[in-house]
Structures are given as C-alpha cells and as structure tokens.
Design a protein around this motif. Sequence first.
Motif, PDB file in Angstrom:
ATOM      1  N   UNK A   1       0.836  -1.206   0.000  1.00  0.00           N
ATOM      2  CA  UNK A   1       0.000   0.000   0.000  1.00  0.00           C
ATOM      3  C   UNK A   1       0.866   1.250   0.000  1.00  0.00           C
ATOM      4  N   UNK A   2       1.904   1.258   0.848  1.00  0.00           N
ATOM      5  CA  UNK A   2       2.762   2.436   0.957  1.00  0.00           C
ATOM      6  C   UNK A   2       3.486   2.738  -0.351  1.00  0.00           C
ATOM      7  N   UNK A   3       3.916   1.712  -1.061  1.00  0.00           N
ATOM      8  CA  UNK A   3       4.631   1.922  -2.318  1.00  0.00           C
ATOM      9  C   UNK A   3       3.749   2.606  -3.358  1.00  0.00           C
ATOM     10  N   UNK A   4       2.462   2.306  -3.315  1.00  0.00           N
ATOM     11  CA  UNK A   4       1.539   2.889  -4.292  1.00  0.00           C
ATOM     12  C   UNK A   4       0.974   4.223  -3.835  1.00  0.00           C
ATOM     13  N   UNK A   5       1.162   4.572  -2.584  1.00  0.00           N
ATOM     14  CA  UNK A   5       0.503   5.744  -2.004  1.00  0.00           C
ATOM     15  C   UNK A   5       0.836   7.066  -2.705  1.00  0.00           C
ATOM     16  N   UNK A   6       2.103   7.404  -2.962  1.00  0.00           N
ATOM     17  CA  UNK A   6       2.399   8.723  -3.546  1.00  0.00           C
ATOM     18  C   UNK A   6       1.683   8.997  -4.867  1.00  0.00           C
ATOM     19  N   UNK A   7       1.505   7.958  -5.660  1.00  0.00           N
ATOM     20  CA  UNK A   7       0.865   8.122  -6.965  1.00  0.00           C
ATOM     21  C   UNK A   7      -0.562   8.633  -6.846  1.00  0.00           C
ATOM     22  N   UNK A   8      -1.210   8.345  -5.727  1.00  0.00           N
ATOM     23  CA  UNK A   8      -2.615   8.712  -5.550  1.00  0.00           C
ATOM     24  C   UNK A   8      -2.822   9.771  -4.471  1.00  0.00           C
ATOM     25  N   UNK A   9      -1.739  10.237  -3.861  1.00  0.00           N
ATOM     26  CA  UNK A   9      -1.857  11.111  -2.687  1.00  0.00           C
ATOM     27  C   UNK A   9      -0.982  12.348  -2.817  1.00  0.00           C
TER      28      UNK A   9
END
Length: 327
Positions: A53-61
């Motif tokens: 989840x954390x690895x994908x977080x910046x792309x959506x946040x």
Amino acid sequence: MTFAIHRRSLGALAAAAGLPVAARAQGAWPDRPVRLIVPFGAGGAVDTLSRSVANAFPQHANGQPMVVENRSGAGGTIAGGVVATSRPDGYTLMMADLGANAIGKMLQPSLSYDPLTAFTPIIHLVNLPLVIVTRPGLQATTLPELIELAKRRNGEMTYASPGVGHASHLSAELLARLAGIRWQAVHYRSGADVMRSTIAGETDWTFPSVSTSLPFIRENAVRAIAVSTAAAVPALPGVPPVGATYAGFSSATWHGVVAPAGMPADVTLAANRILRTIMLTPAVKEAAERVQAAQVVAGTPEEFASFIRTDAAKWEPVIREGNIRAE
C-alpha cells in the motif's frame, strides 16, 4: 460506544457539505508525509501488505510518501497505544487488526486505551483465511477425524498458536466449544515459529493463515484439512470449510487502516478514497489475492466500523468463557 465517525453518516456529511467538500479534502490531505504504524515486525504478512500500500501511495496522494513504521509487541497494543494518543489529523495511521483494534481490552483489562472508542475506522482492506494443518504422521486426515482423535486424547492434544488472542488462537477455541472438546494451546512468538513446531511434531496441529502455511502445504510438510472461511479457498482446492462440519463457523485474520479517534470526516473520506483506489489497483489487488490468498474488501469507513463491532462481539463470549487473558 463511540467510533469517531458513527454518530452521523459519512454519506450525510459529504452530502450536507456538497461536492466541494470532497474536492477540498482531496486537495488538502495529504500535504506532507503520512506515517503508517504497523503492529508487527518486518517481513510478515501484515508488513508485506503495508508496504504494498505504501509503495503505491504517492501516486494517488499528491505525491506524498507513506512511511511504514513497525512497532511490534504486546499483541499489537503497543502500536495501538501510540496511535490512540496521536493527533487525529490524518498523518498518523495504523494498520489495524483484531487484537489492537477490537478485542485488546477484553484480553488486557488494564490496557490504557479502549479499542472500540480510541480509533476512527477508515477502510477494511482484506481478510486472510485460516487453515487447519496437522503435523506429519498425525492420524487425522479430515476435521471429523481430528475432533474424534482429540476426544480420545481427552484434552492432551496440542495446537500451536502465534499468541494469546490471535485469530488463530480464538478460532481454535471456538472450534473446541462447538465440538465439545478440550485441547491445549502452545503459544509462540510468530507464525514462523508456529509452523516450525508443527512440522517438527512439537505440536499436533495449528490454525495459521493460508498465506503463512501455503508453501509448507505444497511441500507436503503439513497436511491441510479444513479452511476457516464460509466458502472454499481458491488457493486450496479440495480443502473443505470448517463450516461443512460445524454450520456457521467462519473466521479470518483481518486488516484495515484506522486513525486516532476524532479525525475530521472530510479527511476520513479522503483517506478512504485514496486507500480504496490503491487496494483495487489491479497490481495491488492481484498480489494480495495471489501471494497472500487474501479476500480484498476495500469498503466504506462505516462498513469497517460495523465490522469491527460485530467481530468484537463475536469473540467476547469465547474470551470470557475461556478466561483468556494476555496479561
């Protein structure tokens, strides 16, 4: 009992403020790194999910990172205490689980926080099914045979548990109540220790997550005889549910994300939207389902709050009547 978001519907809050509220939440949060407290050590199933989840977080946040911080110990309640006393601003979140966020006070009456009032539920991410596996050479190839053997051994059969109050432990005790039998829990510090003890024959059986035990099942190091969910688990074709023998039996390890109680509804909605998008991203969802045999949920904050209340109520009589304590 007051979850931070229960008293008024999140849908009503959003509707009352209109669509600009959702837009405002999305624009304002997050504007700096978000900390995700994980109540278990690095390398396990919960940590793997958290880092996915954390690895994908910046792309959506808004490009902001999510920093995973492992705070293991005391069945997750050390991490729970950290989050429960943090500011409810959306920048300290927790990967939630049964012990720290639902039944901790039942297991530890002196616990400094009440899991049912100390957090704002954000999203229920996954359920991880459990599976009964037996040691090599145990003369039980089905669940009815395991129960019959336990009856003959008159309370001397042992099972390995990853800790007092873990879903694995409580599921084994619930099964004993339904079957009218007794067996002895042998508690270890981790799922890896549980599997080692069962493979070595130190204990007769265990009730681990499918993700923990699947490699050993495939190597025939242990035998899978029943899964904990109401329906069969695709990763274990041909292994029947416990419910086929004891109607209504269903259990799982679950994980979601919570924040400290009192987090504003617009931030809760924004966090739910981002985390739901991440969890339903094909790569993240497929990895959870394939690698961890997870059942992806990704629902609303209110659905998660209701689930936590229901699950806590389910385990309360098992804990109370079994006098199960973690202190």
